[in-house]
Design a protein around this motif. Structure first.
Motif, mmCIF file in Angstrom:
data_model
loop_
_atom_site.group_PDB
_atom_site.id
_atom_site.type_symbol
_atom_site.label_atom_id
_atom_site.label_comp_id
_atom_site.label_asym_id
_atom_site.label_seq_id
_atom_site.Cartn_x
_atom_site.Cartn_y
_atom_site.Cartn_z
ATOM 1 N N LEU A 68 -64.128 55.502 -7.356
ATOM 2 C CA LEU A 68 -65.516 55.787 -7.011
ATOM 3 C C LEU A 68 -66.384 55.379 -8.188
ATOM 4 C CD1 LEU A 68 -67.507 56.967 -4.971
ATOM 5 C CD2 LEU A 68 -67.214 59.193 -6.081
ATOM 6 N N ASP A 69 -67.069 54.254 -8.042
ATOM 7 C CA ASP A 69 -67.932 53.777 -9.105
ATOM 8 C C ASP A 69 -69.200 53.224 -8.484
ATOM 9 O OD1 ASP A 69 -68.716 53.273 -11.712
ATOM 10 O OD2 ASP A 69 -66.780 52.411 -12.266
ATOM 11 N N ASN A 70 -70.180 52.917 -9.312
ATOM 12 C CA ASN A 70 -71.451 52.418 -8.798
ATOM 13 C C ASN A 70 -71.521 50.903 -8.928
ATOM 14 O OD1 ASN A 70 -72.807 51.814 -11.537
ATOM 15 N ND2 ASN A 70 -72.167 53.946 -11.755
ATOM 16 N N LEU A 71 -72.436 50.294 -8.221
ATOM 17 C CA LEU A 71 -72.545 48.839 -8.194
ATOM 18 C C LEU A 71 -72.830 48.233 -9.569
ATOM 19 C CD1 LEU A 71 -74.512 48.351 -4.846
ATOM 20 C CD2 LEU A 71 -72.120 47.790 -5.289
ATOM 21 N N PRO A 72 -73.793 48.771 -10.349
ATOM 22 C CA PRO A 72 -74.038 48.171 -11.670
ATOM 23 C C PRO A 72 -72.816 48.225 -12.586
ATOM 24 C CG PRO A 72 -75.863 49.600 -11.043
ATOM 25 C CD PRO A 72 -74.773 49.843 -10.052
ATOM 26 N N SER A 73 -72.112 49.359 -12.587
ATOM 27 C CA SER A 73 -70.946 49.489 -13.463
ATOM 28 C C SER A 73 -69.840 48.531 -13.047
ATOM 29 C CB SER A 73 -70.424 50.931 -13.446
ATOM 30 O OG SER A 73 -71.353 51.813 -14.038
ATOM 31 N N GLU A 74 -69.618 48.406 -11.735
ATOM 32 C CA GLU A 74 -68.569 47.501 -11.255
ATOM 33 C C GLU A 74 -68.855 46.066 -11.663
ATOM 34 O OE1 GLU A 74 -66.725 44.492 -8.944
ATOM 35 O OE2 GLU A 74 -68.851 45.008 -8.763
ATOM 36 N N LYS A 75 -70.100 45.641 -11.521
ATOM 37 C CA LYS A 75 -70.440 44.261 -11.875
ATOM 38 C C LYS A 75 -70.359 44.052 -13.384
ATOM 39 C CE LYS A 75 -73.418 42.305 -9.174
ATOM 40 N NZ LYS A 75 -72.620 41.232 -8.494
ATOM 41 N N GLN A 76 -70.767 45.063 -14.155
ATOM 42 C CA GLN A 76 -70.677 44.962 -15.610
ATOM 43 C C GLN A 76 -69.225 44.875 -16.072
ATOM 44 O OE1 GLN A 76 -73.141 45.150 -18.686
ATOM 45 N NE2 GLN A 76 -71.188 44.107 -18.922
ATOM 46 N N GLN A 77 -68.354 45.659 -15.457
ATOM 47 C CA GLN A 77 -66.933 45.594 -15.795
ATOM 48 C C GLN A 77 -66.375 44.204 -15.515
ATOM 49 O OE1 GLN A 77 -65.304 48.681 -13.357
ATOM 50 N NE2 GLN A 77 -66.351 50.323 -14.459
ATOM 51 N N ARG A 78 -66.737 43.654 -14.373
ATOM 52 C CA ARG A 78 -66.231 42.335 -13.989
ATOM 53 C C ARG A 78 -66.750 41.252 -14.925
ATOM 54 N NH1 ARG A 78 -68.136 39.799 -9.630
ATOM 55 N NH2 ARG A 78 -68.965 41.757 -8.823
ATOM 56 N N LEU A 79 -67.992 41.387 -15.364
ATOM 57 C CA LEU A 79 -68.550 40.428 -16.313
ATOM 58 C C LEU A 79 -67.756 40.429 -17.620
ATOM 59 C CD1 LEU A 79 -70.723 38.468 -17.332
ATOM 60 C CD2 LEU A 79 -72.173 40.449 -17.828
ATOM 61 N N LEU A 80 -67.373 41.608 -18.088
ATOM 62 C CA LEU A 80 -66.648 41.712 -19.356
ATOM 63 C C LEU A 80 -65.209 41.218 -19.256
ATOM 64 C CD1 LEU A 80 -67.995 45.195 -20.511
ATOM 65 C CD2 LEU A 80 -68.423 43.001 -21.645
ATOM 66 N N VAL A 140 -61.961 49.612 -26.611
ATOM 67 C CA VAL A 140 -62.254 50.276 -25.340
ATOM 68 C C VAL A 140 -63.771 50.328 -25.183
ATOM 69 C CG1 VAL A 140 -60.148 51.649 -25.233
ATOM 70 C CG2 VAL A 140 -62.168 52.595 -26.344
ATOM 71 N N ILE A 141 -64.219 50.159 -23.947
ATOM 72 C CA ILE A 141 -65.649 50.159 -23.638
ATOM 73 C C ILE A 141 -65.912 51.170 -22.532
ATOM 74 C CG2 ILE A 141 -67.611 48.791 -22.821
ATOM 75 C CD1 ILE A 141 -66.202 46.303 -23.895
ATOM 76 N N GLU A 142 -66.884 52.023 -22.758
ATOM 77 C CA GLU A 142 -67.325 52.973 -21.742
ATOM 78 C C GLU A 142 -68.746 52.613 -21.317
ATOM 79 O OE1 GLU A 142 -65.676 55.132 -20.178
ATOM 80 O OE2 GLU A 142 -63.905 55.565 -21.404
ATOM 81 N N ILE A 143 -68.960 52.518 -20.009
ATOM 82 C CA ILE A 143 -70.271 52.220 -19.440
ATOM 83 C C ILE A 143 -70.833 53.520 -18.884
ATOM 84 C CG2 ILE A 143 -71.534 50.854 -17.741
ATOM 85 C CD1 ILE A 143 -69.062 48.906 -17.849
ATOM 86 N N VAL A 144 -71.942 53.967 -19.421
ATOM 87 C CA VAL A 144 -72.487 55.280 -19.081
ATOM 88 C C VAL A 144 -73.471 55.157 -17.919
ATOM 89 C CG1 VAL A 144 -73.749 57.279 -19.941
ATOM 90 C CG2 VAL A 144 -72.242 55.996 -21.483
ATOM 91 N N SER A 145 -73.255 55.962 -16.883
ATOM 92 C CA SER A 145 -74.193 56.008 -15.762
ATOM 93 C C SER A 145 -74.673 57.428 -15.474
ATOM 94 C CB SER A 145 -73.546 55.422 -14.497
ATOM 95 O OG SER A 145 -72.348 56.104 -14.186
ATOM 96 N N ASN A 146 -74.058 58.423 -16.135
ATOM 97 C CA ASN A 146 -74.486 59.814 -16.009
ATOM 98 C C ASN A 146 -74.008 60.568 -17.251
ATOM 99 O OD1 ASN A 146 -71.673 60.641 -15.529
ATOM 100 N ND2 ASN A 146 -71.971 59.746 -13.499
ATOM 101 N N ARG A 147 -74.202 61.873 -17.262
ATOM 102 C CA ARG A 147 -73.833 62.667 -18.438
ATOM 103 C C ARG A 147 -72.497 63.389 -18.269
ATOM 104 N NH1 ARG A 147 -79.588 65.519 -20.234
ATOM 105 N NH2 ARG A 147 -80.801 63.580 -20.380
#
Length: 256
Positions: A32-44, A114-121
């Motif tokens: 369960l992830d959001n669209l911006p995070s999924e695309k950012q992960q794929r870019l990296l 390791v990279i963490e993409i923050v979308s909430n707290r």
């Protein structure tokens, strides 16, 4: 403190000493992830496989998104958004349970990044996770917080010194021979500020599509240059013929 698997000097445990992983949850089939995070992960991840050969002294690398890191077989994994590990190879029989995730005793080492993409707290990126990654001995810990959910900088980079992380003053990961930067532009038709890998000069590592476009433009430029050279030769030849005609009109035979 988490209990770690003891490795041999060579890094990998002998086959008969590999721990039992039958009880470990390596995937829960409920992503369960959001669209911006999924695309950012794929870019990296896609960028490195498309346009990066790895550091000069490394033999292969693995970059992955949403894959569990298991430092021990006695506790649940921690799952970063993206990780990068150098000098590792994925097993040929990767569908076997003992090769499906990033088991430290299987790969012989923790990832370098390791990279963490923050979308909430709710991710606890500056609390529990930063302590866990330090215990795992991950060299670089990156937090990308595009909407400033944590109240700090959009890009926070840490390097492990001893047993704790120290904020980095620059965006170059020396041991990995890669940098990270914020890049404003369009990726797959979506314009935003993205986290990108970059080289020593700050140029972003291109995606496969960007690399293909660069090669297309270079080919067009080469064709244009060749056409200009051909036209220049034709112009010079026409000029020489006119001069020769003028000399003949004056009764002078031009030199060949």
């Amino acid at each position: 403190m988490s209990e770690s698997i003891i490795l041999t000097d060579a890094g990998l445990l002998p086959e008969d000493l590999l721990p039992d992983v039958s009880h470990l949850v390596t995937e829960d089939d409920e992503p369960l992830d959001n669209l911006p995070s999924e695309k950012q992960q794929r870019l990296l991840t896609e960028t490195l496989y498309s346009s990066w050969n790895g550091p000069s002294n490394a033999q292969g690398f693995l970059v992955a998104a949403n894959v569990g890191l298991f430092p021990s077989n006695k506790q649940p994994p921690i799952v970063p958004d993206v990780f990068l590990s150098l000098d590792v190879q994925v097993a040929d029989n990767w569908w076997e349970r003992r090769h499906r995730s990033y088991f430290f005793w299987d790969f012989g080492k923790p990832p370098e990044v390791v990279i963490e993409i923050v979308s909430n707290r709710e991710g606890n990126e500056t609390g529990r996770k930063i302590l866990e990654y330090a215990r795992m001995r991950v060299m670089y810990y990156i937090i990308f917080d595009p909407t400033r959910q944590l109240g700090g900088e959009v890009l926070q980079m840490y390097e492990l010194r001893g047993r704790q992380y120290i904020p980095m003053s620059e965006q170059w990961l020396t041991e990995v021979e890669l940098g990270l930067c914020l890049w404003e532009g369009a990726y797959e038709g979506k314009r935003d500020v993205w986290l990108r890998w970059c080289d020593t000069t700050g140029n972003v590592i291109p995606t496969g599509a960007e690399r293909a476009e660069q090669e297309r433009l270079r080919a067009e430029q080469e064709c244009l240059r060749a056409e200009q050279e051909r036209e220049a030769k034709e112009t010079a030849l026409q000029r020489a013929e006119r001069l020769a005609a003028q000399l003949r009109a004056l009764g002078v035979e031009p030199e060949v």
